[in-house]
Motif scaffolding. Sequence first.
Motif, short mmCIF file in Angstrom:
data_model
loop_
_atom_site.label_atom_id
_atom_site.label_comp_id
_atom_site.label_asym_id
_atom_site.label_seq_id
_atom_site.Cartn_x
_atom_site.Cartn_y
_atom_site.Cartn_z
N TYR A 1 31.19 39.76 27.44
CA TYR A 1 29.81 39.82 27.92
C TYR A 1 29.67 40.91 28.98
O TYR A 1 30.57 41.10 29.80
N TRP A 2 28.51 41.58 28.96
CA TRP A 2 28.34 42.79 29.74
C TRP A 2 26.93 42.86 30.32
O TRP A 2 26.01 42.19 29.83
N LYS A 3 26.77 43.71 31.34
CA LYS A 3 25.44 43.95 31.89
C LYS A 3 25.27 45.44 32.18
O LYS A 3 26.23 46.16 32.45
N PHE A 4 24.03 45.85 32.11
CA PHE A 4 23.64 47.25 32.24
C PHE A 4 22.47 47.32 33.21
O PHE A 4 21.49 46.59 33.04
N ASP B 1 15.67 51.04 25.11
CA ASP B 1 15.93 52.23 24.28
C ASP B 1 17.12 53.02 24.83
O ASP B 1 17.99 53.47 24.07
N GLN B 2 17.17 53.18 26.14
CA GLN B 2 18.25 53.94 26.75
C GLN B 2 19.58 53.22 26.59
O GLN B 2 20.61 53.84 26.31
N LEU B 3 19.57 51.89 26.74
CA LEU B 3 20.79 51.12 26.56
C LEU B 3 21.33 51.27 25.14
O LEU B 3 22.53 51.43 24.94
N GLU B 4 20.45 51.23 24.16
CA GLU B 4 20.93 51.33 22.78
C GLU B 4 21.51 52.72 22.49
O GLU B 4 22.49 52.84 21.76
N ILE B 5 20.92 53.76 23.08
CA ILE B 5 21.51 55.10 22.93
C ILE B 5 22.90 55.13 23.56
O ILE B 5 23.86 55.64 22.97
N VAL B 6 23.02 54.57 24.77
CA VAL B 6 24.30 54.53 25.46
C VAL B 6 25.32 53.73 24.65
O VAL B 6 26.48 54.15 24.49
N LEU B 7 24.90 52.59 24.11
CA LEU B 7 25.83 51.75 23.35
C LEU B 7 26.23 52.40 22.03
O LEU B 7 27.38 52.28 21.60
N GLU B 8 25.29 53.07 21.37
CA GLU B 8 25.65 53.77 20.13
C GLU B 8 26.73 54.81 20.41
O GLU B 8 27.68 54.96 19.62
N THR C 1 17.98 44.78 34.69
CA THR C 1 19.33 44.39 34.29
C THR C 1 19.24 43.82 32.89
O THR C 1 18.43 42.92 32.63
N ILE C 2 20.05 44.35 31.99
CA ILE C 2 20.08 43.86 30.61
C ILE C 2 21.47 43.31 30.34
O ILE C 2 22.47 44.02 30.49
N PHE D 1 16.15 41.33 32.48
CA PHE D 1 15.74 40.84 33.79
C PHE D 1 15.11 41.99 34.57
O PHE D 1 15.66 43.09 34.61
N GLU D 2 13.95 41.71 35.15
CA GLU D 2 13.30 42.66 36.04
C GLU D 2 13.56 42.19 37.46
O GLU D 2 13.03 41.18 37.90
N GLY D 3 14.40 42.91 38.17
CA GLY D 3 14.90 42.39 39.43
C GLY D 3 15.76 41.17 39.14
O GLY D 3 16.69 41.23 38.33
N ASP D 4 15.43 40.05 39.76
CA ASP D 4 16.16 38.81 39.52
C ASP D 4 15.45 37.89 38.52
O ASP D 4 15.94 36.80 38.22
N GLU D 5 14.29 38.34 38.01
CA GLU D 5 13.48 37.49 37.15
C GLU D 5 13.70 37.82 35.68
O GLU D 5 13.59 38.98 35.27
#
Length: 382
Positions: free
Chosen positions: A181-184, A196-203, A107-108, A244-248
């Motif tokens: 504020y957002w989460k992915f 990397d994938q999030l930045e492609i999606v956001l661009e 989760t980012i 976040f990796e899982g909840d951490e």
Amino acid sequence: MSIAWDSSDLDIAELVDLIVECFDEESDSDKISGSENVRRFEQLMPILVERIEEDLIEYNISSNHIQSELREFLDGLKTEAEPGKYFSENFEEFKQQIRAIKSEDYTIAFPLNLNFSPGRKREDFSALGYHIERVPRREWISQFQEVAEETEEEKHQRPSDDPLSSFMAESLNELSRNYTYWKFNIEARDQDFAIDQLEIVLEYLLGKLNFAAHSGTTEGISIDNSFWPSGWSDLKLPFIYFVFEGDEYTQFYYSEDFTPRDKFSVHSIRRSQFDRYLDEFPEPEQPYNEIEETFVNAVRTFQTAISEPNREDSFLEYWRCAEQLTLADEDDDMKTVIQRAAAPLEHENPELFRFRLQRAREKRNKLVASQSGLEFASGALN
């Protein structure tokens, strides 16, 4: 002696042979010694990764992680008589090594300088097959921001060693009410791929939003007297991400673009057009066909162009966007590209329009020549 490698003439087996030669034969690890071997490895390894990563796209793994796994795998081929041939014939073995890496749920969380008028808030967006969900500010603070801050503080004994606190203290941007504020969420084999994938999606998403907000307009005179220049649009990629990796919580990433993220909102007189364009915008999903890939890359380049504060760089990014959409053949000259790009446009004064196109082409040639530091023959860029 330094050797210039022409990678275009090398197939995968030849690349593997040359890379395997770089490893120390007597070493039990993937050690490389000697400046020439290091140089050859650093030059050829990314080329090999680029050649094979399309076959690994389904595994949600970053190029850096592929290279790390590939280095270990190729080192194990030192004892093979023909390592390149072995690799080509047994590529499935390497894919099995990649498949064995456990996928994790990431989760980012991130801020966007995107604001909405009362009653017109968007709770989510979809782009390129992914979902981005809006997070209420209170939830953002309690579930993401404070968790990241507390974890970073615990990891560092002295406040001066806390990289997150130091970054936020020096940043021109604050986590304030000026942002939404957002989460992915994404499943991936490493967090570099997730980012990397999030930045492609956001661009792509921000390019879509900017197109919908600005289509049919012309840039006016800016009244912003700030020291920091502004692009045509202030809607840019986030300045910070919490991973976040899982909840951490694991770590934060930040953008190397340190310019301010001023609040961006759609003007009331353009709301209906904005909503209509968003609804009509194409939403391709991977794996893309050739046309979809061209379109996605062009939208991402458009986003770079419309948010780039340097006017000359912005101009060249717009030109790149036009080339991506209209350059059907690499041998096409720029005159052909301009004619093809201008074909769907109408203008009340065709002569003036052609004159402006010619000026744009000349400006492009001048900028390309000055940036490359080369002297071009007359008409070479035409």
